[in-house]
Design a protein around this motif. Structure first.
Motif, PDB file in Angstrom:
ATOM      1  N   CYS A  82       0.757  -1.246  -0.338  1.00  0.00           N
ATOM      2  CA  CYS A  82      -0.101  -0.110   0.056  1.00  0.00           C
ATOM      3  C   CYS A  82       0.763   1.028  -0.112  1.00  0.00           C
ATOM      4  CB  CYS A  82      -0.801  -0.126   0.836  1.00  0.00           C
ATOM      5  SG  CYS A  82      -2.132  -1.727   0.778  1.00  0.00           S
ATOM      6  N   GLY A  83       0.929   2.619  -1.231  1.00  0.00           N
ATOM      7  CA  GLY A  83       1.517   3.561  -0.239  1.00  0.00           C
ATOM      8  C   GLY A  83       1.215   4.663  -0.245  1.00  0.00           C
ATOM      9  N   ASN A  98       1.694   3.367  -5.733  1.00  0.00           N
ATOM     10  CA  ASN A  98       1.737   4.105  -5.178  1.00  0.00           C
ATOM     11  C   ASN A  98       1.893   5.953  -4.981  1.00  0.00           C
ATOM     12  OD1 ASN A  98       2.976   5.623  -7.378  1.00  0.00           O
ATOM     13  ND2 ASN A  98       4.217   3.404  -7.688  1.00  0.00           N
ATOM     14  N   ALA A  99       1.805   6.000  -4.518  1.00  0.00           N
ATOM     15  CA  ALA A  99       1.217   7.572  -4.853  1.00  0.00           C
ATOM     16  C   ALA A  99       2.517   8.476  -6.186  1.00  0.00           C
ATOM     17  CB  ALA A  99       1.345   8.681  -3.449  1.00  0.00           C
ATOM     18  N   ALA A 100       2.415   9.159  -6.790  1.00  0.00           N
ATOM     19  CA  ALA A 100       3.199   9.641  -7.499  1.00  0.00           C
ATOM     20  C   ALA A 100       3.075  11.138  -8.395  1.00  0.00           C
ATOM     21  CB  ALA A 100       3.366   8.800  -9.329  1.00  0.00           C
ATOM     22  N   GLY A 101       3.622  11.778  -8.523  1.00  0.00           N
ATOM     23  CA  GLY A 101       3.330  13.046  -9.789  1.00  0.00           C
ATOM     24  C   GLY A 101       3.434  12.837 -10.797  1.00  0.00           C
ATOM     25  N   GLY A 102       2.582  13.093 -11.752  1.00  0.00           N
ATOM     26  CA  GLY A 102       1.991  13.494 -12.849  1.00  0.00           C
ATOM     27  C   GLY A 102       3.020  14.196 -14.329  1.00  0.00           C
ATOM     28  N   ILE A 103       4.423  13.613 -14.767  1.00  0.00           N
ATOM     29  CA  ILE A 103       4.747  14.465 -15.641  1.00  0.00           C
ATOM     30  C   ILE A 103       4.798  14.281 -16.765  1.00  0.00           C
ATOM     31  CG2 ILE A 103       7.193  14.742 -16.489  1.00  0.00           C
ATOM     32  CD1 ILE A 103       8.678  12.813 -14.241  1.00  0.00           C
ATOM     33  N   ILE A 152       7.756  -8.247  14.480  1.00  0.00           N
ATOM     34  CA  ILE A 152       8.267  -9.575  13.897  1.00  0.00           C
ATOM     35  C   ILE A 152       9.219  -9.525  13.360  1.00  0.00           C
ATOM     36  CG2 ILE A 152       8.393 -10.160  11.002  1.00  0.00           C
ATOM     37  CD1 ILE A 152       5.059  -8.544  10.174  1.00  0.00           C
ATOM     38  N   PRO A 153       9.671 -10.770  14.303  1.00  0.00           N
ATOM     39  CA  PRO A 153      10.985 -10.493  13.764  1.00  0.00           C
ATOM     40  C   PRO A 153      11.876 -10.186  12.687  1.00  0.00           C
ATOM     41  CG  PRO A 153      10.425 -12.952  14.666  1.00  0.00           C
ATOM     42  CD  PRO A 153       9.626 -11.854  14.138  1.00  0.00           C
ATOM     43  N   ASN A 154      13.362  -9.034  13.196  1.00  0.00           N
ATOM     44  CA  ASN A 154      14.089  -8.395  12.171  1.00  0.00           C
ATOM     45  C   ASN A 154      13.529  -7.729  10.950  1.00  0.00           C
ATOM     46  OD1 ASN A 154      16.476 -10.301  13.090  1.00  0.00           O
ATOM     47  ND2 ASN A 154      15.720 -12.424  12.462  1.00  0.00           N
ATOM     48  N   PHE A 155      12.801  -7.555  11.114  1.00  0.00           N
ATOM     49  CA  PHE A 155      11.610  -6.343  10.515  1.00  0.00           C
ATOM     50  C   PHE A 155      11.482  -5.131  10.250  1.00  0.00           C
ATOM     51  CE2 PHE A 155       7.641  -5.897   7.398  1.00  0.00           C
ATOM     52  CZ  PHE A 155       8.141  -7.250   6.498  1.00  0.00           C
ATOM     53  N   PRO A 156      11.797  -4.153   9.381  1.00  0.00           N
ATOM     54  CA  PRO A 156      12.244  -2.734   9.645  1.00  0.00           C
ATOM     55  C   PRO A 156      11.391  -2.432  10.708  1.00  0.00           C
ATOM     56  CG  PRO A 156      13.209  -3.789   7.781  1.00  0.00           C
ATOM     57  CD  PRO A 156      12.542  -4.837   7.923  1.00  0.00           C
ATOM     58  N   VAL A 157      10.828  -0.826  10.376  1.00  0.00           N
ATOM     59  CA  VAL A 157       9.954   0.279  10.917  1.00  0.00           C
ATOM     60  C   VAL A 157      10.009   0.891   9.469  1.00  0.00           C
ATOM     61  CG1 VAL A 157       9.376   1.273  12.719  1.00  0.00           C
ATOM     62  CG2 VAL A 157      10.823  -0.419  13.480  1.00  0.00           C
ATOM     63  N   SER A 158       8.846   0.994   9.850  1.00  0.00           N
ATOM     64  CA  SER A 158       8.333   2.781   8.864  1.00  0.00           C
ATOM     65  C   SER A 158       8.121   3.311   9.529  1.00  0.00           C
ATOM     66  CB  SER A 158       6.843   2.157   8.435  1.00  0.00           C
ATOM     67  OG  SER A 158       6.297   3.226   7.027  1.00  0.00           O
ATOM     68  N   THR A 159       8.451   4.620   8.718  1.00  0.00           N
ATOM     69  CA  THR A 159       8.390   5.944   9.776  1.00  0.00           C
ATOM     70  C   THR A 159       7.978   7.270   8.591  1.00  0.00           C
ATOM     71  OG1 THR A 159      11.235   6.055   8.557  1.00  0.00           O
ATOM     72  CG2 THR A 159      10.829   5.360  10.976  1.00  0.00           C
ATOM     73  N   VAL A 160       7.073   6.505   7.653  1.00  0.00           N
ATOM     74  CA  VAL A 160       7.205   7.705   6.886  1.00  0.00           C
ATOM     75  C   VAL A 160       4.778   8.021   7.099  1.00  0.00           C
ATOM     76  CG1 VAL A 160       6.777   8.820   4.454  1.00  0.00           C
ATOM     77  CG2 VAL A 160       8.204   7.315   4.870  1.00  0.00           C
ATOM     78  N   GLU A 161       4.683   9.641   7.556  1.00  0.00           N
ATOM     79  CA  GLU A 161       3.581   9.462   7.131  1.00  0.00           C
ATOM     80  C   GLU A 161       2.083   8.914   6.839  1.00  0.00           C
ATOM     81  OE1 GLU A 161       0.784  13.567   8.008  1.00  0.00           O
ATOM     82  OE2 GLU A 161       2.675  13.465   7.702  1.00  0.00           O
ATOM     83  N   GLY A 162       1.384   8.677   6.650  1.00  0.00           N
ATOM     84  CA  GLY A 162       0.830   7.711   5.740  1.00  0.00           C
ATOM     85  C   GLY A 162       0.940   6.446   5.478  1.00  0.00           C
ATOM     86  N   HIS A 163       2.399   5.714   6.882  1.00  0.00           N
ATOM     87  CA  HIS A 163       2.229   4.139   6.267  1.00  0.00           C
ATOM     88  C   HIS A 163       2.088   3.863   8.030  1.00  0.00           C
ATOM     89  CE1 HIS A 163       4.378   4.236   2.678  1.00  0.00           C
ATOM     90  NE2 HIS A 163       4.251   5.662   2.468  1.00  0.00           N
ATOM     91  N   GLY A 216       2.081   0.392   4.679  1.00  0.00           N
ATOM     92  CA  GLY A 216       3.574   0.763   5.020  1.00  0.00           C
ATOM     93  C   GLY A 216       4.589   0.488   4.018  1.00  0.00           C
ATOM     94  N   ARG A 217       5.558   0.678   3.206  1.00  0.00           N
ATOM     95  CA  ARG A 217       6.759   0.472   3.343  1.00  0.00           C
ATOM     96  C   ARG A 217       7.915   1.343   3.159  1.00  0.00           C
ATOM     97  NH1 ARG A 217       4.736   2.643  -1.755  1.00  0.00           N
ATOM     98  NH2 ARG A 217       4.843   0.471  -3.378  1.00  0.00           N
ATOM     99  N   PHE A 218       9.179   0.646   3.280  1.00  0.00           N
ATOM    100  CA  PHE A 218      10.591   1.397   3.320  1.00  0.00           C
ATOM    101  C   PHE A 218      11.098   1.637   2.018  1.00  0.00           C
ATOM    102  CE2 PHE A 218       9.724  -3.216   5.762  1.00  0.00           C
ATOM    103  CZ  PHE A 218       9.207  -2.476   6.682  1.00  0.00           C
ATOM    104  N   HIS A 219      11.663   3.029   2.163  1.00  0.00           N
ATOM    105  CA  HIS A 219      12.317   3.708   1.814  1.00  0.00           C
ATOM    106  C   HIS A 219      13.882   3.941   1.498  1.00  0.00           C
ATOM    107  CE1 HIS A 219       7.966   5.215   1.939  1.00  0.00           C
ATOM    108  NE2 HIS A 219       8.333   4.837   0.672  1.00  0.00           N
TER     109      HIS A 219
END
Length: 357
Positions: free
Chosen positions: A100-101, A184-189, A122-133, A152-155
């Motif tokens: 989920c973006g 994902n949420a993206a900017g439109g070019i 979750i053992p050995n799992f990273p932590v998401s630190t971004v608002e909206g995740h 929430g994903r990791f960036h």
């Protein structure tokens, strides 16, 4: 990384990398904090061997994130342990994985009979630190299929290497996942795109890869996939066509496109010159995720479907107007307004996959 833990102890780390635990302290408002003393040697005119000690305060979550962040690799056996933990804890083997973006975490909210795992547990799992995740892994049923969704994903910009950002995809694979849905949420070019449109990804430009950064760097484990995977058909054409047909049924075909996505490192939004260069390369939308997840999924032979929700139009002309500048609040607001359509698109596509299997 020894010395860092989340049970109320604190780590003392000096310039030589040696660490010793001691008790935590509390701040004035009663919130318990953990401290880490960093002893650094500096050269001074009068005392070459003098030392300065700097004390910093870290929360339990920050200490855990620091520990996980300093783990450089995830061997097959460690990923298998994570997968086994999830399968055993949920008593389910998922067939479809969903990432989920930003602002699209509601995709996981429509899962039924859900078993929720917080990343930090979750053992050995990273932590998401971004608002909206939200930082949760949800396993359950959706349209007759067993799915697992990452809220929430990791960036890369959070400080995680790309291999760690995309590690959950390998966890999905070992849980039994055959299809990856990445949003994902993206900017439109592309000037034809409007805010709120959905762009189905049929290709990408890997700018981080241009700089020599790949989630597959390092020794290759053939249990996941080949040393040199091909990416010319990364995005499943059959799923794209099904999604387009679903869009017509939903009456949103005018707001759907098929295009090329590019991932930049972030966390800054792009400059005018960068956006112009990307457009000349044929890029339609730009974000800060997804590509390395897709690479990892294709490496382990998963079928991939991905789409971008266009949350802002990228400025490609110079202007002094603040309104032309992208911001995270705008991204979150647009995602919230369009999450119902995104959820329905995903649910209907999963229904078709399940019906044909």
């Amino acid at each position: 990384m020894t010395g860092y833990n989340s049970n109320g102890d604190v780590a003392t780390s000096n310039a030589n990398g040696h660490q010793n635990g001691h008790n935590g302290s509390s701040n004035n408002n009663g919130n318990r904090q953990l401290t880490a003393d960093y002893t650094a040697q500096e050269n001074h005119t009068n005392n070459i061997n003098s030392q300065e000690k700097i004390q910093c305060y870290l929360s339990t979550e920050e200490l855990r994130a620091l520990r996980v962040m300093n783990e450089d690799t995830y061997p097959y056996e460690v990923i298998q342990e994570i997968a086994d933990f999830i399968v055993k804890g949920s008593n389910m083997r998922p067939k479809i994985g969903i990432i989920c973006g930003s602002g699209l975490g509601s995709l996981a909210d429509i899962i039924q009979d859900a078993k929720v795992f917080e990343y930090e547990k979750i053992p050995n799992f990273p932590v998401s630190t971004v608002e909206g995740h939200a930082g949760k892994l949800v396993v359950g049923n959706l349209e007759g299929a067993v799915v697992m969704a990452m809220q929430g994903r990791f960036h890369f910009y959070e400080g995680y290497p790309l291999a760690k950002c995309s590690m959950p995809v390998r966890v999905m694979k070992l849980c039994g996942v055959e299809y990856l849905f990445a949003t994902n949420a993206a900017g439109g070019i592309n000037p034809k795109y409007s805010v709120g449109d959905i762009m189905l990804m049929h290709d990408h430009v890997n700018m981080l890869g241009f700089a020599g950064n790949s989630p597959l760097q390092g020794p290759n484990d053939p249990r996941f996939g080949p040393r040199f995977p091909a990416l010319v058909n990364s995005y499943n054409k059959e799923l794209i066509n099904k999604a387009l047909e679903i869009g017509k049924q939903m009456g949103i075909e005018a707001n759907m496109h098929v295009g090329v996505y590019s991932c930049l490192g972030g966390p800054t939004y792009e400059t005018i010159a960068e956006l112009k260069a990307l457009r000349m390369m044929g890029v339609d939308a730009v974000g800060m995720s997804t590509v390395h997840e897709v690479i990892t999924a294709r490496h382990c032979d998963m079928k991939v479907f991905a789409f971008s929700l266009i949350t802002n139009k990228c400025a490609t002309e110079y202007s002094d107007k603040k309104d032309d500048e992208a911001n995270h609040d705008e991204v979150m607001a647009v995602a919230k307004n369009r999450q119902k359509a995104c959820c329905e698109l995903v649910a209907r596509l999963i229904r078709q996959i399940q019906a044909s299997s």
